[in-house]
Write a protein that holds these residues in place. Sequence first.
Motif, PDB file in Angstrom:
ATOM      1  N   VAL A   1       0.724  -1.240   0.027  1.00 21.54           N
ATOM      2  CA  VAL A   1      -0.046   0.160  -0.110  1.00 21.54           C
ATOM      3  C   VAL A   1       0.975   1.155  -0.016  1.00 21.54           C
ATOM      4  N   CYS A   2       0.289   2.272  -0.422  1.00 28.81           N
ATOM      5  CA  CYS A   2       0.994   3.585  -0.567  1.00 28.81           C
ATOM      6  C   CYS A   2      -0.271   4.705  -0.574  1.00 28.81           C
TER       7      CYS A   2
ATOM      8  N   GLY B   1      -2.202   6.415  -3.603  1.00 29.65           N
ATOM      9  CA  GLY B   1      -3.341   5.337  -3.609  1.00 29.65           C
ATOM     10  C   GLY B   1      -3.034   4.178  -4.161  1.00 29.65           C
ATOM     11  N   THR B   2      -1.824   3.644  -4.149  1.00 34.13           N
ATOM     12  CA  THR B   2      -1.688   2.489  -4.637  1.00 34.13           C
ATOM     13  C   THR B   2      -2.095   1.429  -3.524  1.00 34.13           C
ATOM     14  N   ASP B   3      -2.651   0.464  -3.951  1.00 30.76           N
ATOM     15  CA  ASP B   3      -3.156  -0.735  -3.067  1.00 30.76           C
ATOM     16  C   ASP B   3      -2.877  -1.876  -4.125  1.00 30.76           C
ATOM     17  N   THR B   4      -2.101  -2.639  -4.121  1.00 33.77           N
ATOM     18  CA  THR B   4      -1.920  -4.075  -5.028  1.00 33.77           C
ATOM     19  C   THR B   4      -1.263  -5.261  -4.314  1.00 33.77           C
ATOM     20  N   ARG B   5      -1.256  -6.327  -4.942  1.00 30.27           N
ATOM     21  CA  ARG B   5      -0.456  -7.600  -4.582  1.00 30.27           C
ATOM     22  C   ARG B   5       0.721  -7.743  -5.486  1.00 30.27           C
ATOM     23  N   VAL B   6       1.778  -8.136  -4.875  1.00 28.31           N
ATOM     24  CA  VAL B   6       2.996  -8.483  -5.833  1.00 28.31           C
ATOM     25  C   VAL B   6       3.690  -9.854  -5.246  1.00 28.31           C
TER      26      VAL B   6
ATOM     27  N   ASP C   1      11.157   9.798  -4.682  1.00 30.77           N
ATOM     28  CA  ASP C   1      12.157  10.373  -4.510  1.00 30.77           C
ATOM     29  C   ASP C   1      13.117   9.620  -3.654  1.00 30.77           C
ATOM     30  N   GLY C   2      12.921   8.215  -3.424  1.00 28.68           N
ATOM     31  CA  GLY C   2      13.340   7.303  -2.625  1.00 28.68           C
ATOM     32  C   GLY C   2      13.061   6.940  -1.333  1.00 28.68           C
ATOM     33  N   GLU C   3      12.304   8.022  -1.010  1.00 26.90           N
ATOM     34  CA  GLU C   3      11.767   7.939   0.203  1.00 26.90           C
ATOM     35  C   GLU C   3      10.661   6.789   0.478  1.00 26.90           C
ATOM     36  N   GLU C   4      10.774   5.927   1.505  1.00 29.51           N
ATOM     37  CA  GLU C   4      10.222   4.782   2.015  1.00 29.51           C
ATOM     38  C   GLU C   4       8.712   5.198   2.536  1.00 29.51           C
ATOM     39  N   ILE C   5       7.846   5.648   1.419  1.00 31.35           N
ATOM     40  CA  ILE C   5       6.476   5.651   1.661  1.00 31.35           C
ATOM     41  C   ILE C   5       5.617   4.281   1.305  1.00 31.35           C
ATOM     42  N   ALA C   6       5.783   3.760   0.140  1.00 30.31           N
ATOM     43  CA  ALA C   6       4.980   2.473  -0.036  1.00 30.31           C
ATOM     44  C   ALA C   6       5.502   1.366   0.890  1.00 30.31           C
TER      45      ALA C   6
END
Length: 74
Positions: free
Chosen positions: A14-15, A19-24, A42-47
């Motif tokens: 999730v991010c 608004g990212t919500d997926t499965r990998v 910019d490389g910040e660990e958000i997701a």
Amino acid sequence: MADEETDEPTVPIVCEACGTDTRVPLSELRETLETHNEHRHDGEEIAQVDPAIADALADAVADDLGLYDAEDDG
């Protein structure tokens, strides 16, 4: 849940920022998170791995390692 094509377990990511919500697939988790965060934040660990799943996994690992047993003794 598993990827239907490979039977490989998938992990929800999730991010909230975009608004990212997926499965990998588990084997692609690290690269997917790094790529997403690099390109969109910019490389910040958000997701991240869905926090509920991450907490459940951490609890399961701690239980398997007997860490909760140590707490019960003290």
